[in-house]
Design a protein around this motif. Structure first.
Motif, mmCIF file in Angstrom:
data_model
loop_
_atom_site.group_PDB
_atom_site.id
_atom_site.type_symbol
_atom_site.label_atom_id
_atom_site.label_comp_id
_atom_site.label_asym_id
_atom_site.label_seq_id
_atom_site.Cartn_x
_atom_site.Cartn_y
_atom_site.Cartn_z
ATOM 1 N N UNK A 114 38.742 -12.741 -19.234
ATOM 2 C CA UNK A 114 39.907 -13.629 -19.022
ATOM 3 C C UNK A 114 40.056 -13.969 -17.538
ATOM 4 N N UNK A 115 39.783 -12.982 -16.698
ATOM 5 C CA UNK A 115 39.815 -13.250 -15.241
ATOM 6 C C UNK A 115 38.703 -14.233 -14.866
ATOM 7 N N UNK A 116 37.537 -14.064 -15.477
ATOM 8 C CA UNK A 116 36.416 -14.977 -15.239
ATOM 9 C C UNK A 116 36.743 -16.405 -15.659
ATOM 10 N N UNK A 117 37.439 -16.541 -16.785
ATOM 11 C CA UNK A 117 37.847 -17.872 -17.255
ATOM 12 C C UNK A 117 38.806 -18.511 -16.254
ATOM 13 N N UNK A 118 39.715 -17.704 -15.709
ATOM 14 C CA UNK A 118 40.661 -18.215 -14.711
ATOM 15 C C UNK A 118 39.929 -18.667 -13.446
ATOM 16 N N UNK A 119 38.965 -17.850 -12.994
ATOM 17 C CA UNK A 119 38.253 -18.161 -11.750
ATOM 18 C C UNK A 119 37.201 -19.253 -11.918
ATOM 19 N N UNK A 120 36.606 -19.326 -13.116
ATOM 20 C CA UNK A 120 35.515 -20.272 -13.337
ATOM 21 C C UNK A 120 35.612 -20.867 -14.745
ATOM 22 N N UNK A 121 36.590 -21.752 -14.956
ATOM 23 C CA UNK A 121 36.792 -22.306 -16.305
ATOM 24 C C UNK A 121 35.628 -23.153 -16.807
ATOM 25 N N UNK A 122 34.718 -23.531 -15.909
ATOM 26 C CA UNK A 122 33.592 -24.373 -16.303
ATOM 27 C C UNK A 122 32.365 -23.572 -16.736
ATOM 28 N N UNK A 123 32.473 -22.231 -16.791
ATOM 29 C CA UNK A 123 31.348 -21.381 -17.173
ATOM 30 C C UNK A 123 31.545 -20.863 -18.594
ATOM 31 N N UNK A 124 30.715 -21.291 -19.550
ATOM 32 C CA UNK A 124 30.922 -20.886 -20.943
ATOM 33 C C UNK A 124 30.683 -19.397 -21.202
ATOM 34 N N UNK A 125 29.960 -18.719 -20.316
ATOM 35 C CA UNK A 125 29.626 -17.313 -20.560
ATOM 36 C C UNK A 125 30.861 -16.421 -20.679
ATOM 37 N N UNK A 126 31.889 -16.707 -19.880
ATOM 38 C CA UNK A 126 33.120 -15.915 -19.958
ATOM 39 C C UNK A 126 33.781 -16.050 -21.324
ATOM 40 N N UNK A 127 33.852 -17.279 -21.836
ATOM 41 C CA UNK A 127 34.456 -17.525 -23.142
ATOM 42 C C UNK A 127 33.663 -16.820 -24.249
ATOM 43 N N UNK A 128 32.324 -16.907 -24.162
ATOM 44 C CA UNK A 128 31.477 -16.335 -25.216
ATOM 45 C C UNK A 128 31.573 -14.813 -25.251
ATOM 46 N N UNK A 129 31.588 -14.182 -24.073
ATOM 47 C CA UNK A 129 31.717 -12.718 -24.037
ATOM 48 C C UNK A 129 33.106 -12.281 -24.501
ATOM 49 N N UNK A 130 34.122 -13.081 -24.175
ATOM 50 C CA UNK A 130 35.471 -12.782 -24.653
ATOM 51 C C UNK A 130 35.526 -12.889 -26.180
ATOM 52 N N UNK A 131 34.949 -13.964 -26.722
ATOM 53 C CA UNK A 131 34.935 -14.145 -28.176
ATOM 54 C C UNK A 131 34.196 -12.994 -28.858
ATOM 55 N N UNK A 132 33.058 -12.586 -28.292
ATOM 56 C CA UNK A 132 32.286 -11.479 -28.869
ATOM 57 C C UNK A 132 33.085 -10.183 -28.823
ATOM 58 N N UNK A 133 33.812 -9.957 -27.736
ATOM 59 C CA UNK A 133 34.636 -8.751 -27.614
ATOM 60 C C UNK A 133 35.768 -8.750 -28.632
#
Length: 199
Positions: A114-133
């Motif tokens: 979630x912090x990664x999404x805030x800092x870098x909303x244009x990077x899909x990896x943060x969303x995908x790892x969050x969804x997997x978690x």
């Protein structure tokens, strides 16, 4: 010219003139990796960081060794050190998010992603790892929503298309998964995983 032996010798000569040359130590360490001498490379990287604790290339050299060895625990510790010493940079947070998830530390992963999404909303990896978690901690509805949004918001990301398609497969929703496998194949027609999923 990939003459690693000569390169290592030349960096050694530079270090003979100045033992505190952390750049030469790091460059010699990188050459050692190419030759498969990970232990010697690690010594050079650690020595470089003793001299200059904020020298990022030395950390990235250590990262190469841990990635090659698939040492997730040490990678996690390395990223935490990098954040403490070099600051909270988006790419470090994203890498830590992914390694938390792959280590099964799902609560840490959710917070960091979630912090990664805030800092870098244009990077899909943060969303995908969050969804997997979320998926792995029994939140399938929220996971599905994030997978779908990520696939739609990042139409050029093969990883986003594949992650959503695989999740739909797990849910036995093959009608929709085909669409996202097709998208992945359109992005990379040589992807074995995408072609196999589509087939």
């Amino acid at each position: 010219v990939q003459n690693w032996k000569a390169a290592i010798r030349t960096f050694g000569l530079a270090l003979a003139k100045d033992k505190s040359d952390y750049e030469a130590l790091t460059l010699r360490g990188l050459e050692q990796i190419f030759r498969g001498f990970d232990r010697e490379a690690m010594i050079d990287f650690r020595e470089a960081l003793k001299i200059s604790p904020r020298y990022e290339p030395a950390y990235l050299g250590i990262e190469k060794i841990y990635l090659r060895k698939n040492n997730k625990y040490e990678l996690r510790m390395l990223y935490i050190d990098m954040i403490e010493v070099l600051g909270e940079r988006a790419d470090y947070i994203t890498k830590l998010c992914e390694v938390y998830w792959s280590n099964g530390l799902f609560e840490d992963a959710k917070k960091t992603c979630r912090r990664g999404i805030y800092l870098s909303p244009q990077d899909p990896r943060n969303y995908l790892a969050l969804a997997a978690s979320l998926r792995d901690t029994g939140n399938p509805t929220e996971a599905l929503k994030i997978y779908k949004e990520t696939a739609n918001n990042f139409p050029k990301s093969e990883e986003a298309q594949m992650s959503y398609a695989r999740y739909l497969d797990l849910e036995k929703n093959y009608v929709d998964s085909v669409k996202f496998y097709q998208r992945a194949v359109a992005i990379n027609g040589k992807s074995y995983e995408a072609l196999r999923g589509l087939a």
